[in-house]
Design a protein around this motif. Sequence first.
Motif, mmCIF file in Angstrom:
data_model
loop_
_atom_site.group_PDB
_atom_site.id
_atom_site.type_symbol
_atom_site.label_atom_id
_atom_site.label_comp_id
_atom_site.label_asym_id
_atom_site.label_seq_id
_atom_site.Cartn_x
_atom_site.Cartn_y
_atom_site.Cartn_z
ATOM 1 N N LEU A 142 7.130 -40.005 -43.717
ATOM 2 C CA LEU A 142 7.225 -38.669 -44.322
ATOM 3 C C LEU A 142 6.018 -38.371 -45.208
ATOM 4 C CD1 LEU A 142 11.052 -38.408 -45.117
ATOM 5 C CD2 LEU A 142 9.753 -37.081 -43.445
ATOM 6 N N LYS A 143 5.542 -39.398 -45.912
ATOM 7 C CA LYS A 143 4.332 -39.214 -46.739
ATOM 8 C C LYS A 143 3.138 -38.893 -45.839
ATOM 9 C CE LYS A 143 5.280 -42.215 -50.773
ATOM 10 N NZ LYS A 143 6.695 -41.990 -50.805
ATOM 11 N N GLY A 155 -5.860 -34.169 -49.873
ATOM 12 C CA GLY A 155 -5.133 -35.371 -50.280
ATOM 13 C C GLY A 155 -5.473 -36.651 -49.545
ATOM 14 N N LYS A 156 -6.390 -36.576 -48.568
ATOM 15 C CA LYS A 156 -6.629 -37.746 -47.719
ATOM 16 C C LYS A 156 -7.126 -38.966 -48.516
ATOM 17 C CE LYS A 156 -9.209 -39.138 -43.653
ATOM 18 N NZ LYS A 156 -10.186 -38.808 -42.640
ATOM 19 N N GLU A 157 -8.069 -38.707 -49.379
ATOM 20 C CA GLU A 157 -8.661 -39.823 -50.134
ATOM 21 C C GLU A 157 -7.600 -40.526 -50.999
ATOM 22 O OE1 GLU A 157 -12.197 -40.240 -53.278
ATOM 23 O OE2 GLU A 157 -12.423 -38.571 -51.853
ATOM 24 N N ALA A 158 -6.819 -39.716 -51.696
ATOM 25 C CA ALA A 158 -5.785 -40.283 -52.577
ATOM 26 C C ALA A 158 -4.727 -41.022 -51.754
ATOM 27 C CB ALA A 158 -5.140 -39.171 -53.393
ATOM 28 N N PHE A 159 -4.385 -40.460 -50.606
ATOM 29 C CA PHE A 159 -3.384 -41.102 -49.738
ATOM 30 C C PHE A 159 -3.875 -42.483 -49.325
ATOM 31 C CE2 PHE A 159 -1.576 -42.240 -45.666
ATOM 32 C CZ PHE A 159 -0.234 -41.891 -45.766
ATOM 33 N N ASN A 165 -0.346 -49.848 -51.558
ATOM 34 C CA ASN A 165 0.907 -50.057 -52.306
ATOM 35 C C ASN A 165 2.129 -49.942 -51.389
ATOM 36 O OD1 ASN A 165 -0.407 -50.345 -54.777
ATOM 37 N ND2 ASN A 165 -0.547 -48.097 -54.987
ATOM 38 N N HIS A 166 2.003 -49.111 -50.366
ATOM 39 C CA HIS A 166 3.133 -48.928 -49.439
ATOM 40 C C HIS A 166 3.147 -49.986 -48.343
ATOM 41 C CE1 HIS A 166 4.077 -45.223 -51.417
ATOM 42 N NE2 HIS A 166 2.820 -44.812 -51.257
ATOM 43 N N LEU A 204 -6.168 -43.119 -39.199
ATOM 44 C CA LEU A 204 -6.507 -42.403 -40.441
ATOM 45 C C LEU A 204 -7.489 -43.219 -41.287
ATOM 46 C CD1 LEU A 204 -5.578 -39.925 -42.343
ATOM 47 C CD2 LEU A 204 -4.147 -41.654 -43.446
ATOM 48 N N SER A 205 -7.226 -44.512 -41.366
ATOM 49 C CA SER A 205 -8.030 -45.401 -42.205
ATOM 50 C C SER A 205 -8.214 -46.737 -41.481
ATOM 51 C CB SER A 205 -7.302 -45.606 -43.547
ATOM 52 O OG SER A 205 -7.885 -46.662 -44.257
#
Length: 248
Positions: A142-143, A155-159, A165-166, A204-205
């Motif tokens: 969902l995030k 918000g991509k960088e912060a995500f 952490n997730h 994404l990363s």
Amino acid sequence: MGRERDSTKTEGGFIKEPRVARTPLHFRRSACTVEIYYYTMAPYTLTYFAVKGRCGALKMMLADYGQELKENLVTFDEWGKGEIKASCLFGQLPKLQDGDLVLFQSNAMLRHVGRKHGAYGKNDCEASLIDMMNDSVEDLRLKYIKLIYQEYDTGKEAFIKDLANHLKPFDAILAKNKSGFLVGDKISFADFNLFDLLLNLKVLSPTCLDSFPALKSFVEKTSARPKVKALLENDDFKKLPINGNGKQ
Ligand code: GTS
């Protein structure tokens, strides 16, 4: 004798096709032969948009269990007309049909298929743990979806920064379980769901798993399952965008 199915009936705008082959089973009782018809494992029918979206895990699980899947692809134009949406119980896709059962909600579909094909733990406690894992995968999904559809540019960088952490708890769980799966000694629907999400997160990363050896080996091991590998290498599957807005 087996029942004939009506191949012309429409449901939600789609032609309902005969889904099953009848297979006779013979066995001898006393002197007579009893012929029983039963429906072989019905091919599942999935109605969804032409994206991996919320159905990647389901498709991988069905492939892994050697299940046939019939797909009804809905274009965004068709969806925009509203008729199909109105036919969906909660106004959304995906929709999975298994015989007469019609399911909405992708996680309910994973549970259903998991329950049928032995990917839901070997007892109630394992099933509850698998539920817990899957709920945590859903939290992270969902995030991810929020990022993709609402905050991609800002918000991509912060995500990505917060992603470790997730991922950390999943890495710890996999490292602790000798089987390399989330729960017990067999792959479950929650494993497929996590695997699918990790593939998206790697797009994404690309370095997001670098500090998580258990997650890395989980992805390698799951990707190497022969039928999963075949699906991942299938051109039709490969060309599906991950998300409906082209962001990934
Ligand atoms: N909780 C649902 C599930 O897990 O199945 C969410 C389903 C959902 O969000 N569906 C979206 C949809 O139908 C498509 S996708 O996000 O899964 O790609 N959107 C169209 C609409 O009109 O809401």
